[in-house]
Scaffold this motif. Structure first.
Motif, PDB file in Angstrom:
ATOM      1  N   UNK A 116      14.504   4.494   2.345  1.00  0.00           N
ATOM      2  CA  UNK A 116      14.391   5.500   3.408  1.00  0.00           C
ATOM      3  C   UNK A 116      13.192   6.406   3.175  1.00  0.00           C
ATOM      4  N   UNK A 117      12.893   6.706   1.900  1.00  0.00           N
ATOM      5  CA  UNK A 117      11.778   7.588   1.569  1.00  0.00           C
ATOM      6  C   UNK A 117      10.431   6.919   1.789  1.00  0.00           C
ATOM      7  N   UNK A 133       8.101  -2.516  -5.585  1.00  0.00           N
ATOM      8  CA  UNK A 133       7.930  -1.430  -6.545  1.00  0.00           C
ATOM      9  C   UNK A 133       7.840  -0.090  -5.826  1.00  0.00           C
ATOM     10  N   UNK A 134       8.461   0.927  -6.425  1.00  0.00           N
ATOM     11  CA  UNK A 134       8.388   2.294  -5.908  1.00  0.00           C
ATOM     12  C   UNK A 134       7.842   3.187  -7.010  1.00  0.00           C
ATOM     13  N   UNK A 135       6.754   3.903  -6.712  1.00  0.00           N
ATOM     14  CA  UNK A 135       6.191   4.874  -7.636  1.00  0.00           C
ATOM     15  C   UNK A 135       6.738   6.241  -7.256  1.00  0.00           C
ATOM     16  N   UNK A 143       6.146   8.467  -4.130  1.00  0.00           N
ATOM     17  CA  UNK A 143       4.723   8.553  -3.804  1.00  0.00           C
ATOM     18  C   UNK A 143       4.323   7.374  -2.928  1.00  0.00           C
ATOM     19  N   UNK A 144       4.752   6.158  -3.344  1.00  0.00           N
ATOM     20  CA  UNK A 144       4.299   4.970  -2.629  1.00  0.00           C
ATOM     21  C   UNK A 144       5.204   3.782  -2.939  1.00  0.00           C
ATOM     22  N   UNK A 145       5.273   2.887  -1.976  1.00  0.00           N
ATOM     23  CA  UNK A 145       5.981   1.613  -2.112  1.00  0.00           C
ATOM     24  C   UNK A 145       4.934   0.506  -2.155  1.00  0.00           C
TER      25      UNK A 145
END
Length: 164
Positions: A116-117, A133-135, A143-145
């Protein structure tokens, strides 16, 4: 608990050894959260993830691997089999969590929140495949996918920036 507007630190999960893990343990760290699989074409990325962990761990990066069997049945083993494979074959020493679902009605709440983010391509919230990956920054916000095909070493500039 309502996680919608919160940070990553409101979640709990389990380590691959079954022990409860509060993500509060990782407060003020940069996290790279990845859904992993032992029998995927992207499985060699485990070595790249381990290299990121080794290189940036002292500066505050934590790589968290979440084994998942939702894509092509590519993670059918038990937690012990997964741990043995990852450590023996790829030298994985970064934290591995217990096997989870990342999509659907039984998806782990953390993964629902991550998706969702940071929606994927064309606003899709679902995880498309292994090694998405999710940072997550030190503040506990995404921050980023990154898609499965994005190799771990390609994330270094973003990791450097997040570490400050």
């Amino acid at each position: 608990m309502n996680h919608n507007n919160g940070s990553l630190y409101t979640f709990e999960t389990h380590g691959i050894d079954g022990r409860p893990v509060s993500l509060m343990e990782y407060r003020d760290r940069v996290l790279l959260i990845v859904n992993t699989a032992s029998r995927c074409g992207f499985t060699p990325q485990l070595a790249g993830l381990e290299a990121l962990w080794a290189r940036y761990r002292a500066r505050g990066l934590v790589v968290l691997g979440f084994p998942c069997n939702q894509f092509g049945g590519q993670e059918p083993g038990t937690e012990q089999q997964i741990l043995d494979f990852c450590s023996t074959r790829y030298g994985v020493s970064f934290p591995l969590m217990s096997k989870v679902e990342v999509n659907g009605a039984h998806a782990h709440p953390l993964w629902k929140w991550l998706c969702a983010q940071a929606p994927g391509l064309l606003g899709s919230k679902a995880v498309k495949w292994n090694f998405t990956k999710f940072l997550v920054g030190r503040d506990g916000h995404v921050i980023r996918r990154y898609g499965p095909a994005e190799a771990p070493q390609k994330l270094e500039a973003d990791i450097e920036k997040a570490l400050g």
